[in-house]
Design a protein around this motif. Structure first.
Motif, PDB file in Angstrom:
ATOM      1  N   GLN A 403     -24.712 107.333  84.386  1.00 39.08           N
ATOM      2  CA  GLN A 403     -23.269 107.267  84.661  1.00 39.08           C
ATOM      3  C   GLN A 403     -22.678 105.973  84.082  1.00 39.08           C
ATOM      4  O   GLN A 403     -21.582 105.992  83.509  1.00 39.08           O
ATOM      5  CB  GLN A 403     -23.022 107.323  86.170  1.00 39.08           C
ATOM      6  N   ARG A 404     -23.408 104.862  84.232  1.00 43.82           N
ATOM      7  CA  ARG A 404     -22.915 103.588  83.696  1.00 43.82           C
ATOM      8  C   ARG A 404     -22.891 103.621  82.168  1.00 43.82           C
ATOM      9  O   ARG A 404     -21.944 103.130  81.537  1.00 43.82           O
ATOM     10  CB  ARG A 404     -23.806 102.442  84.179  1.00 43.82           C
ATOM     11  N   TYR A 407     -19.927 105.616  81.140  1.00 43.86           N
ATOM     12  CA  TYR A 407     -18.718 104.817  81.322  1.00 43.86           C
ATOM     13  C   TYR A 407     -18.517 103.862  80.142  1.00 43.86           C
ATOM     14  O   TYR A 407     -17.409 103.728  79.596  1.00 43.86           O
ATOM     15  CB  TYR A 407     -18.822 104.036  82.632  1.00 43.86           C
ATOM     16  N   THR A 408     -19.594 103.210  79.734  1.00 47.56           N
ATOM     17  CA  THR A 408     -19.520 102.279  78.604  1.00 47.56           C
ATOM     18  C   THR A 408     -19.152 103.018  77.318  1.00 47.56           C
ATOM     19  O   THR A 408     -18.307 102.555  76.533  1.00 47.56           O
ATOM     20  CB  THR A 408     -20.863 101.555  78.422  1.00 47.56           C
TER      21      THR A 408
END
Length: 422
Positions: A403-404, A407-408
């Motif tokens: 998920q991170r 996002y990036t």
């Protein structure tokens, strides 16, 4: 010719009595005229008991609705347990069960395995949304959801092996009959209740309105049949009359239109619950719950207090639910009546004075819950992808690190497009 009872020998037919004394000798082929409620000498005593129980049920139901989604779900679970208990007892024979220690426990093993499977699938996303802020709980819940299906499968296999190991000579017929009966009960109970719980979390409105319409239809049919019933409706339910059926249909349609207007103005009822919290809800109600105003025609009398009427678009959908509740859903009750006559019992149980068992109150609700869910998914829920739907899939299917990374990556894509356009 001898009857195969599973233990050898000849048996004479007998009528079993279950605890609660809710069985009765029913003459299915007799004419309906003498059984109409309008001709029942004890109808006023029966009506008083039924009315008293109805007020208690409605009061408790309103309190649970006020408490919120999780409490309504808990109520559904309790109803399921009582329904399963009544239906398990229907074909049970005390003499045979005494020779099968632990066999009743096997019934409940399958029941709670089915409950874990159904509610695990329905509520998994909301459970993820509830623990998103806690990294440890999020990982734990993610693992539980990932292995949810295999866990339920092996629980079922354990029950299956338990059943095979419990088989006893001369009791095979009874045991396999009970095994098939258990699975039919699970299908009946969990098919409708899974749709019911899905409706609750889509917005209490989509649970409360259909359920209320069934209650209104049942009460109206009883009242119209009580005072005006003369013409028999169907042999499966001797006390049902055309007068009660038609009066209840008109009352249900009117109630559907009016109730939708009242319920549709409360966010507590219209907002979907995306997690398993109990806090207050705030949301954009959407176009369905935003009033449209219509001028009153000039031919209305002067004493009419309103010159303008507000109607919620959802009221037109409520008419469809009302039509189904008044015309189609009663056939769930007719089916239950025929089922009870086949087993020569008056009611499935005696949990509710004047009404019978929990299952007796849920016959029409089961049919209505499935229709309400299908109608909502077909005509209310937008078919195109939305941000909420995509976010739900990301949260439930991607681990935190992915998920991170997503996002990036999205941030980089947006920055590149922004500078590219400028």
């Amino acid at each position: 010719m001898q009857n195969d009872t599973g233990s050898g020998g000849t048996s004479t037919p007998r009528l079993r009595r279950r605890k609660g004394s809710n069985e009765a000798h029913l003459d299915v082929d007799s004419g309906n005229g003498n059984h109409l409620l309008v001709n029942d000498n004890s109808k006023y005593k029966s009506m008083l008991i039924r009315t008293y129980s109805t007020f208690w049920m409605i009061g408790g139901f309103v309190l649970i609705i006020y408490m919120g989604h999780l409490y309504i779900w808990a109520m559904v679970v309790v109803i399921q347990i009582y329904m399963a208990k009544e239906l398990f007892r229907l074909l049970r024979k005390a003499h045979e069960d005494s020779h099968l220690p632990g066999f009743r426990l096997l019934n409940w093993h399958f029941f709670f395995t089915a409950m874990l499977f159904v509610y695990g699938r329905i509520l998994s996303q909301r459970l993820v949304n509830t623990v998103t802020t806690d990294k440890f709980l999020y990982k734990l819940v993610g693992r539980l959801i990932k292995y949810h299906m295999v866990t339920c499968y092996f629980l079922y296999i354990a029950g299956f092996m338990w059943f095979i190991l419990a088989l006893k000579k001369k009791m095979y017929k009874y045991q396999f009959g009970q095994y098939a009966w258990i699975h039919m009960i699970l299908i009946v109970v969990f098919t409708q209740s899974s749709f019911t719980v899905a409706n609750i979390f889509e917005g209490i409105f989509w649970f409360l309105l259909p359920a209320s319409l069934i209650v209104i239809n049942d009460i109206a049919a009883y009242i119209f049949g009580f005072f005006f019933g003369r013409t028999p409706l169907i042999k499966l339910s001797p006390k049902k009359t055309w007068e009660g059926f038609i009066g209840a249909s008109v009352t249900t349609m009117i109630s559907a239109f009016l109730l939708a207007n009242i319920m549709g103005r409360f966010q507590w009822l219209t907002c979907p619950r995306k997690d398993l919290s109990t806090g207050w809800l705030h949301c954009d109600p959407g176009l369905l719950f935003k009033p449209e105003y219509f001028a009153v025609p000039g031919w209305f009398p002067e004493w009419f207090p309103w010159r303008e009427i507000s109607i919620l678009p959802v009221q037109w959908h409520a008419l469809c639910l009302g039509l189904f509740a008044s015309i189609i859903a009663p056939f769930g009750g007719f089916f239950a009546s025929g089922f009870k006559r086949a087993f020569k019992i008056k009611d499935f149980g005696d949990s509710i004075p004047g009404h019978g068992g929990i299952t007796d109150r849920m016959d029409c609700q089961m049919v209505m819950a499935v229709f309400a869910y299908i109608y909502h998914q077909s005509f209310i829920v937008p078919q195109s992808l939305s941000i909420e739907m995509i976010m739900d899939q990301i949260l439930i299917n991607l681990p935190f690190e992915d998920q991170r990374a997503l996002y990036t990556k999205l941030g980089q894509i947006i920055m590149e497009r922004q500078f590219g356009e400028s």
